[in-house]
Scaffold this motif. Structure first.
Motif, PDB file in Angstrom:
ATOM      1  N   SER A 154       0.888  -1.020   0.022  1.00  0.00           N
ATOM      2  CA  SER A 154       0.008  -0.105   0.002  1.00  0.00           C
ATOM      3  C   SER A 154       0.892   1.221  -0.090  1.00  0.00           C
ATOM      4  O   SER A 154       2.109   1.111   0.218  1.00  0.00           O
ATOM      5  CB  SER A 154      -1.161  -0.020   1.143  1.00  0.00           C
ATOM      6  N   ASP A 155       0.101   2.349   0.038  1.00  0.00           N
ATOM      7  CA  ASP A 155       0.953   3.569  -0.454  1.00  0.00           C
ATOM      8  C   ASP A 155       1.800   4.060   1.026  1.00  0.00           C
ATOM      9  O   ASP A 155       2.548   5.083   0.777  1.00  0.00           O
ATOM     10  CB  ASP A 155       0.259   4.769  -0.879  1.00  0.00           C
ATOM     11  N   GLY A 156       1.597   3.376   2.003  1.00  0.00           N
ATOM     12  CA  GLY A 156       2.235   3.833   3.301  1.00  0.00           C
ATOM     13  C   GLY A 156       3.665   3.479   2.921  1.00  0.00           C
ATOM     14  O   GLY A 156       4.632   4.032   3.612  1.00  0.00           O
ATOM     15  N   LEU A 157       4.253   2.463   2.303  1.00  0.00           N
ATOM     16  CA  LEU A 157       5.435   2.326   1.786  1.00  0.00           C
ATOM     17  C   LEU A 157       5.846   3.416   0.556  1.00  0.00           C
ATOM     18  O   LEU A 157       7.014   4.007   0.792  1.00  0.00           O
ATOM     19  CB  LEU A 157       5.608   0.892   1.165  1.00  0.00           C
ATOM     20  N   TRP A 158       4.870   3.341  -0.401  1.00  0.00           N
ATOM     21  CA  TRP A 158       5.460   4.141  -1.453  1.00  0.00           C
ATOM     22  C   TRP A 158       5.609   5.671  -1.189  1.00  0.00           C
ATOM     23  O   TRP A 158       6.367   6.401  -2.070  1.00  0.00           O
ATOM     24  CB  TRP A 158       4.609   3.818  -2.642  1.00  0.00           C
ATOM     25  N   ASP A 159       4.944   5.986  -0.200  1.00  0.00           N
ATOM     26  CA  ASP A 159       5.046   7.484  -0.046  1.00  0.00           C
ATOM     27  C   ASP A 159       6.369   8.096   0.581  1.00  0.00           C
ATOM     28  O   ASP A 159       6.797   9.129   0.476  1.00  0.00           O
ATOM     29  CB  ASP A 159       4.021   7.775   1.203  1.00  0.00           C
ATOM     30  N   ALA A 194       9.866  -8.304   4.054  1.00  0.00           N
ATOM     31  CA  ALA A 194       8.571  -7.564   4.463  1.00  0.00           C
ATOM     32  C   ALA A 194       8.843  -6.658   5.735  1.00  0.00           C
ATOM     33  O   ALA A 194       8.244  -5.678   5.933  1.00  0.00           O
ATOM     34  CB  ALA A 194       7.405  -8.429   4.267  1.00  0.00           C
ATOM     35  N   ASP A 195       9.193  -7.328   6.544  1.00  0.00           N
ATOM     36  CA  ASP A 195       9.345  -6.857   7.975  1.00  0.00           C
ATOM     37  C   ASP A 195      10.374  -5.599   8.021  1.00  0.00           C
ATOM     38  O   ASP A 195      10.121  -4.742   8.593  1.00  0.00           O
ATOM     39  CB  ASP A 195       9.833  -7.955   9.011  1.00  0.00           C
ATOM     40  N   HIS A 196      11.588  -5.824   7.203  1.00  0.00           N
ATOM     41  CA  HIS A 196      12.471  -4.784   7.143  1.00  0.00           C
ATOM     42  C   HIS A 196      11.852  -3.583   6.490  1.00  0.00           C
ATOM     43  O   HIS A 196      12.344  -2.544   6.830  1.00  0.00           O
ATOM     44  CB  HIS A 196      13.736  -5.331   6.261  1.00  0.00           C
ATOM     45  N   LEU A 197      11.150  -3.886   5.353  1.00  0.00           N
ATOM     46  CA  LEU A 197      10.664  -2.793   4.459  1.00  0.00           C
ATOM     47  C   LEU A 197       9.518  -2.089   5.487  1.00  0.00           C
ATOM     48  O   LEU A 197       9.389  -0.732   5.475  1.00  0.00           O
ATOM     49  CB  LEU A 197       9.891  -3.159   3.236  1.00  0.00           C
ATOM     50  N   THR A 198       8.814  -2.748   6.308  1.00  0.00           N
ATOM     51  CA  THR A 198       7.861  -1.944   7.176  1.00  0.00           C
ATOM     52  C   THR A 198       8.500  -1.242   8.251  1.00  0.00           C
ATOM     53  O   THR A 198       8.211  -0.173   8.557  1.00  0.00           O
ATOM     54  CB  THR A 198       7.230  -3.223   7.910  1.00  0.00           C
ATOM     55  N   GLU A 199       9.639  -1.682   8.669  1.00  0.00           N
ATOM     56  CA  GLU A 199      10.435  -0.940   9.651  1.00  0.00           C
ATOM     57  C   GLU A 199      11.040   0.314   9.185  1.00  0.00           C
ATOM     58  O   GLU A 199      11.082   1.311   9.808  1.00  0.00           O
ATOM     59  CB  GLU A 199      11.751  -1.737  10.353  1.00  0.00           C
ATOM     60  N   ILE A 200      11.450   0.212   7.853  1.00  0.00           N
ATOM     61  CA  ILE A 200      11.900   1.594   7.265  1.00  0.00           C
ATOM     62  C   ILE A 200      10.983   2.493   7.200  1.00  0.00           C
ATOM     63  O   ILE A 200      11.172   3.711   7.323  1.00  0.00           O
ATOM     64  CB  ILE A 200      12.587   1.188   5.952  1.00  0.00           C
ATOM     65  N   ALA A 201       9.684   1.963   6.809  1.00  0.00           N
ATOM     66  CA  ALA A 201       8.807   3.024   6.530  1.00  0.00           C
ATOM     67  C   ALA A 201       8.192   3.580   7.902  1.00  0.00           C
ATOM     68  O   ALA A 201       7.941   4.906   7.798  1.00  0.00           O
ATOM     69  CB  ALA A 201       7.387   2.291   5.815  1.00  0.00           C
TER      70      ALA A 201
END
Length: 227
Positions: A154-159, A194-201
């Motif tokens: 979702s855009d919470g990552l792409w933002d 997935a977990d690492h990308l979430t942490e970065i976001a």
């Protein structure tokens, strides 16, 4: 969503090599059905809505359908390939469609339909019809042995991250994790990414929903070749 799309795929009977048209019809009608089921519930107000990005993975194809501003990304070797294009109100074709229906796109903390919704297509959000529609865009990508992983988010990552940043992080952690993985590991390489990308976001103060799915295509490829 997966249930209605599967039902529509079984129902469609387009002959010959037009299998792509069959998938497009299944996705289009499936999204419409999901939209109708959502809005038919009396407890769901007209202002409720959601983006939807859906991928069907076969041994030779990646078929992706998108409605809204969630996004699908393919990591292939050193390449990062977007499989969808965000449906934003200021995208040239979407702006023309909205204004052609008598709607307006207003810049209010970004381009928004009537200054409210920052996407031009969605499941639900019936209060903004006919400007917001549940019609997906469908893409087809032939798989190769170089395909590393598929990322849907979702855009919470792409933002807060570019496609290239996400692809670089995914490739780095997937390859490192595959080399070090043991039979005692409970967490898959895809889950680690997935977990690492979430942490970065989160670390970059993303203020929107952060939903991330990572599919390890190397693992899938080997499994399908054994079948």
């Amino acid at each position: 969503m997966h249930e209605v799309i599967a039902q529509e795929w079984d129902r469609e009977t387009i002959d010959g090599y037009e299998w792509q048209r069959r998938w497009e019809a299944a996705f289009s009608i499936g999204f419409e059905r999901a939209d109708n089921e959502l809005t038919a519930e009396p407890v769901v107000p007209e202002m409720v809505g959601s983006t939807a990005v859906v991928t069907v993975l076969s041994g030779c194809q990646i078929i992706t359908s998108n409605c809204g501003d969630s996004r699908a990304l393919l990591c292939r070797g050193t390449e990062t390939i977007p499989l969808t294009v965000d449906q934003k109100p200021d995208r040239e074709d979407e702006l023309k469609r909205i204004e052609g229906e008598g709607g307006k796109v207003i810049n209010w903390n970004g381009a928004r339909v009537f200054g409210v919704l920052a996407m031009s297509r969605a499941i639900g959000d019936r209060y903004l019809r006919p400007w917001i529609i549940p019609v997906p865009e469908v893409t087809f990508m032939t798989r190769t042995d170089e395909d590393e992983c598929l990322i849907l988010a979702s855009d919470g990552l792409w933002d807060v991250m570019t496609n290239e940043e996400v692809g670089e992080v995914a490739r780095h952690h997937l390859r490192r994790r595959r080399r070090s993985i043991s039979t005692l590991d409970d967490v898959s390489p895809a889950q680690v990414v997935a977990d690492h990308l979430t942490e970065i976001a989160y670390g970059r103060n993303s203020s929107d929903n952060i939903s991330i799915v990572v599919v390890d295509l190397k693992t899938k490829r080997k499994r399908q070749q054994r079948l």
